[in-house]
Write a protein that holds these residues in place. Structure first.
Motif, mmCIF file in Angstrom:
data_model
loop_
_atom_site.group_PDB
_atom_site.id
_atom_site.type_symbol
_atom_site.label_atom_id
_atom_site.label_comp_id
_atom_site.label_asym_id
_atom_site.label_seq_id
_atom_site.Cartn_x
_atom_site.Cartn_y
_atom_site.Cartn_z
ATOM 1 N N THR A 74 0.830 -1.211 0.000
ATOM 2 C CA THR A 74 0.000 0.000 0.000
ATOM 3 C C THR A 74 0.861 1.257 0.000
ATOM 4 O OG1 THR A 74 -0.166 -0.031 2.418
ATOM 5 C CG2 THR A 74 -1.941 -1.103 1.175
ATOM 6 N N GLN A 75 1.996 1.215 0.697
ATOM 7 C CA GLN A 75 2.886 2.378 0.703
ATOM 8 C C GLN A 75 3.506 2.607 -0.663
ATOM 9 O OE1 GLN A 75 3.314 4.590 3.279
ATOM 10 N NE2 GLN A 75 1.608 3.393 4.097
ATOM 11 N N ILE A 76 3.839 1.524 -1.329
ATOM 12 C CA ILE A 76 4.398 1.649 -2.673
ATOM 13 C C ILE A 76 3.361 2.248 -3.614
ATOM 14 C CG2 ILE A 76 5.198 0.339 -4.683
ATOM 15 C CD1 ILE A 76 6.597 -1.554 -2.744
ATOM 16 N N ALA A 77 2.135 1.740 -3.527
ATOM 17 C CA ALA A 77 1.074 2.262 -4.391
ATOM 18 C C ALA A 77 0.756 3.714 -4.051
ATOM 19 C CB ALA A 77 -0.169 1.395 -4.249
ATOM 20 N N LYS A 78 0.746 4.050 -2.764
ATOM 21 C CA LYS A 78 0.390 5.396 -2.335
ATOM 22 C C LYS A 78 1.478 6.406 -2.684
ATOM 23 C CE LYS A 78 0.057 6.057 2.091
ATOM 24 N NZ LYS A 78 -0.380 6.192 3.482
ATOM 25 N N GLN A 79 2.727 6.057 -2.446
ATOM 26 C CA GLN A 79 3.820 6.987 -2.687
ATOM 27 C C GLN A 79 4.361 6.908 -4.099
ATOM 28 O OE1 GLN A 79 6.851 6.313 0.199
ATOM 29 N NE2 GLN A 79 5.579 6.966 1.906
ATOM 30 N N ASP A 80 3.951 5.879 -4.834
ATOM 31 C CA ASP A 80 4.455 5.660 -6.181
ATOM 32 C C ASP A 80 5.979 5.539 -6.147
ATOM 33 O OD1 ASP A 80 4.361 7.210 -9.417
ATOM 34 O OD2 ASP A 80 3.935 5.145 -8.857
ATOM 35 N N VAL A 81 6.454 4.757 -5.186
ATOM 36 C CA VAL A 81 7.886 4.550 -5.036
ATOM 37 C C VAL A 81 8.343 3.575 -6.115
ATOM 38 C CG1 VAL A 81 9.669 3.644 -3.496
ATOM 39 C CG2 VAL A 81 7.768 4.949 -2.572
ATOM 40 N N ASP A 82 9.435 3.938 -6.781
ATOM 41 C CA ASP A 82 9.953 3.066 -7.816
ATOM 42 C C ASP A 82 10.628 1.828 -7.238
ATOM 43 O OD1 ASP A 82 9.137 4.782 -9.782
ATOM 44 O OD2 ASP A 82 11.029 5.865 -9.838
#
Length: 141
Positions: A74-82
């Motif tokens: 969810t953090q990856i999706a929320k922050q759009d972290v590569d």
């Protein structure tokens, strides 16, 4: 630049797909390295050890680990972290480099030439050496 996501996997320096045995081994190694009794001169030893203990507590229980993995997603999706920060310290994980076949072939050729030269020199020395009769040769004067 996107902020790097720091996880319990990073605290224990293991990959996200690490086995429970690998997690336990990493935890024990870090405990030996960062335990406050071993690092009396380090004022942050208690803080570091509490982070390591908390990370192991989460990753050693399957339900908590699953919840942590979902939180990461969810953090990856929320922050759009590569990319999540590497679980290994710098220098341990390297990009797979192709084998330098030409260089390897030259080294093998050089070694083969050295062996051939040594064999040739040894054969020449044996051929040019005077015959030394021995008792086992049967040619005593």
């Amino acid at each position: 630049m996107a902020k790097r996501l720091h996880t319990h996997y990073d605290n224990l320096k293991v990959a996200r797909d690490a086995s429970p045995e690998a997690i336990r081994t990493a935890y024990r190694m870090l405990c030996k390295k960062y335990h406050p009794d071993q690092n009396r001169q380090n004022p942050d030893a208690h803080r570091i050890m509490s982070l390591i203990n908390r990370s192991y507590q989460v990753l050693s229980h399957p339900e908590q680990r699953c919840a942590h993995d979902k939180w990461i997603e969810t953090q990856i999706a929320k922050q759009d972290v590569d990319k999540i920060s590497s679980p290994m310290p710098g220098g341990f994980r390297k990009v797979q480099e192709p084998l330098p076949y030409a260089k390897l072939a030259l080294w093998l050729l050089a070694v083969a030439l050295i062996i051939a030269a040594l064999a040739y020199c040894t054969a020449q020395q044996r051929r040019d050496a005077p015959f030394m009769p021995t008792a086992s040769s049967g040619r005593l004067p």
